[in-house]
Design a protein around this motif. Structure first.
Motif, PDB file in Angstrom:
ATOM      1  N   PHE A  42       5.096  10.593  -6.473  1.00 15.13           N
ATOM      2  CA  PHE A  42       6.262  11.455  -6.277  1.00 15.13           C
ATOM      3  C   PHE A  42       7.178  11.511  -7.498  1.00 15.13           C
ATOM      4  CE2 PHE A  42       5.114   9.850  -2.020  1.00 15.13           C
ATOM      5  CZ  PHE A  42       4.732  11.052  -1.464  1.00 15.13           C
ATOM      6  N   HIS A  43       7.196  10.447  -8.293  1.00 13.31           N
ATOM      7  CA  HIS A  43       8.040  10.418  -9.487  1.00 13.31           C
ATOM      8  C   HIS A  43       7.407   9.460 -10.482  1.00 13.31           C
ATOM      9  CE1 HIS A  43      11.582  10.397 -12.010  1.00 13.31           C
ATOM     10  NE2 HIS A  43      12.213  11.202 -11.172  1.00 13.31           N
ATOM     11  N   ASP A  44       7.233   9.910 -11.710  1.00 14.86           N
ATOM     12  CA  ASP A  44       6.535   9.083 -12.692  1.00 14.86           C
ATOM     13  C   ASP A  44       7.456   8.165 -13.503  1.00 14.86           C
ATOM     14  OD1 ASP A  44       7.731  11.235 -13.879  1.00 14.86           O
ATOM     15  OD2 ASP A  44       6.095  11.649 -15.276  1.00 14.86           O
ATOM     16  N   ARG A  45       8.780   8.245 -13.282  1.00 13.76           N
ATOM     17  CA  ARG A  45       9.715   7.438 -14.064  1.00 13.76           C
ATOM     18  C   ARG A  45      10.399   6.353 -13.233  1.00 13.76           C
ATOM     19  NH1 ARG A  45      13.576  10.779 -17.485  1.00 13.76           N
ATOM     20  NH2 ARG A  45      13.779   8.771 -18.498  1.00 13.76           N
ATOM     21  N   ILE A  46       9.794   5.930 -12.150  1.00 14.16           N
ATOM     22  CA  ILE A  46      10.354   4.850 -11.334  1.00 14.16           C
ATOM     23  C   ILE A  46      10.215   3.542 -12.110  1.00 14.16           C
ATOM     24  CG2 ILE A  46      10.120   3.518  -9.206  1.00 14.16           C
ATOM     25  CD1 ILE A  46       9.139   6.089  -7.855  1.00 14.16           C
ATOM     26  N   ALA A  61      17.435   3.467   0.991  1.00 14.38           N
ATOM     27  CA  ALA A  61      17.104   3.893   2.354  1.00 14.38           C
ATOM     28  C   ALA A  61      17.037   2.661   3.242  1.00 14.38           C
ATOM     29  CB  ALA A  61      15.773   4.637   2.382  1.00 14.38           C
ATOM     30  N   LYS A  62      17.490   2.829   4.484  1.00 16.14           N
ATOM     31  CA  LYS A  62      17.517   1.716   5.434  1.00 16.14           C
ATOM     32  C   LYS A  62      17.165   2.243   6.817  1.00 16.14           C
ATOM     33  CE  LYS A  62      20.787  -1.565   7.465  1.00 16.14           C
ATOM     34  NZ  LYS A  62      22.163  -2.065   7.412  1.00 16.14           N
ATOM     35  N   HIS A  63      16.397   1.454   7.557  1.00 10.05           N
ATOM     36  CA  HIS A  63      16.079   1.814   8.936  1.00 10.05           C
ATOM     37  C   HIS A  63      15.854   0.536   9.725  1.00 10.05           C
ATOM     38  CE1 HIS A  63      14.053   3.627  12.388  1.00 10.05           C
ATOM     39  NE2 HIS A  63      14.720   4.707  12.052  1.00 10.05           N
ATOM     40  N   VAL A 102      11.088   8.904   0.187  1.00  9.82           N
ATOM     41  CA  VAL A 102      10.257   9.933  -0.431  1.00  9.82           C
ATOM     42  C   VAL A 102      11.026  11.253  -0.527  1.00  9.82           C
ATOM     43  CG1 VAL A 102       8.207  11.373  -0.081  1.00  9.82           C
ATOM     44  CG2 VAL A 102       8.041   8.895   0.143  1.00  9.82           C
ATOM     45  N   SER A 103      11.734  11.619   0.537  1.00 14.21           N
ATOM     46  CA  SER A 103      12.489  12.871   0.489  1.00 14.21           C
ATOM     47  C   SER A 103      13.627  12.781  -0.529  1.00 14.21           C
ATOM     48  CB  SER A 103      13.010  13.238   1.874  1.00 14.21           C
ATOM     49  OG  SER A 103      13.934  12.301   2.336  1.00 14.21           O
ATOM     50  N   GLN A 104      14.270  11.621  -0.654  1.00 14.92           N
ATOM     51  CA  GLN A 104      15.313  11.451  -1.662  1.00 14.92           C
ATOM     52  C   GLN A 104      14.749  11.572  -3.077  1.00 14.92           C
ATOM     53  OE1 GLN A 104      18.073   8.124  -1.333  1.00 14.92           O
ATOM     54  NE2 GLN A 104      17.506   7.906   0.822  1.00 14.92           N
ATOM     55  N   LYS A 139       0.832  -1.207   0.000  1.00 20.58           N
ATOM     56  CA  LYS A 139       0.000   0.000   0.000  1.00 20.58           C
ATOM     57  C   LYS A 139       0.866   1.256   0.000  1.00 20.58           C
ATOM     58  CE  LYS A 139      -2.809   1.997   3.343  1.00 20.58           C
ATOM     59  NZ  LYS A 139      -3.712   1.901   4.475  1.00 20.58           N
ATOM     60  N   ARG A 140       1.916   1.259   0.808  1.00 20.45           N
ATOM     61  CA  ARG A 140       2.804   2.423   0.860  1.00 20.45           C
ATOM     62  C   ARG A 140       3.598   2.568  -0.443  1.00 20.45           C
ATOM     63  NH1 ARG A 140       3.942   4.899   5.933  1.00 20.45           N
ATOM     64  NH2 ARG A 140       4.793   6.460   4.533  1.00 20.45           N
ATOM     65  N   LEU A 141       4.050   1.447  -1.010  1.00 20.10           N
ATOM     66  CA  LEU A 141       4.836   1.508  -2.246  1.00 20.10           C
ATOM     67  C   LEU A 141       4.014   2.038  -3.413  1.00 20.10           C
ATOM     68  CD1 LEU A 141       6.902  -1.799  -2.103  1.00 20.10           C
ATOM     69  CD2 LEU A 141       7.701   0.530  -1.680  1.00 20.10           C
ATOM     70  N   ASP A 142       2.715   1.771  -3.416  1.00 21.10           N
ATOM     71  CA  ASP A 142       1.859   2.283  -4.486  1.00 21.10           C
ATOM     72  C   ASP A 142       1.860   3.808  -4.517  1.00 21.10           C
ATOM     73  OD1 ASP A 142       1.246  -0.263  -5.322  1.00 21.10           O
ATOM     74  OD2 ASP A 142      -0.638  -0.366  -4.223  1.00 21.10           O
ATOM     75  N   LYS A 143       2.129   4.442  -3.382  1.00 20.77           N
ATOM     76  CA  LYS A 143       2.140   5.908  -3.309  1.00 20.77           C
ATOM     77  C   LYS A 143       3.391   6.511  -3.940  1.00 20.77           C
ATOM     78  CE  LYS A 143      -0.676   6.054   0.839  1.00 20.77           C
ATOM     79  NZ  LYS A 143      -0.760   6.457   2.233  1.00 20.77           N
TER      80      LYS A 143
END
Length: 99
Positions: free
Chosen positions: A30-34, A68-70, A87-89, A22-26
């Motif tokens: 933010f960027h249309d060329r992923i 990103a890693k956490h 998202v910020s990156q 669900k989160r990845l769908d968002k």
């Protein structure tokens, strides 16, 4: 957008996988060329009783790969923190393309 979710040292339940998807769908907003996304959910410190839950996200954009890693005590928290960082990156990368 090709999405791969891998779990290391455990089997993820359906609720966790749905949360991640669900989160990845968002990301598309933010960027249309992923072109692709890889998510690694991993248990660390297997020898100790307290296990850290690590979430790693790799996002592939033409000519760039973002990472990103956490880690925390809960997978959802680890993933959400890594996702927010990603998202910020992505936003910074898109601004660089515009300028």
């Amino acid at each position: 957008m090709n999405v791969q979710i891998q779990t290391v040292h455990f089997d993820a339940d359906e609720r966790l996988l749905e949360h991640v998807q669900k989160r990845l769908d968002k990301l598309k907003t933010f960027h249309d060329r992923i072109t692709g996304v890889e998510v690694y959910l991993r248990l660390e410190n297997l020898s100790q009783k307290v296990r850290d839950k690590v979430a790693e996200i790799k996002v592939f954009i033409p000519k760039h790969a973002l990472f990103a890693k956490h880690e925390s005590k809960v997978f959802e928290e680890s993933f959400d923190e890594a996702f927010d960082s990603m998202v910020s990156q992505i936003k910074r990368q898109k601004e660089k393309m515009i300028v």
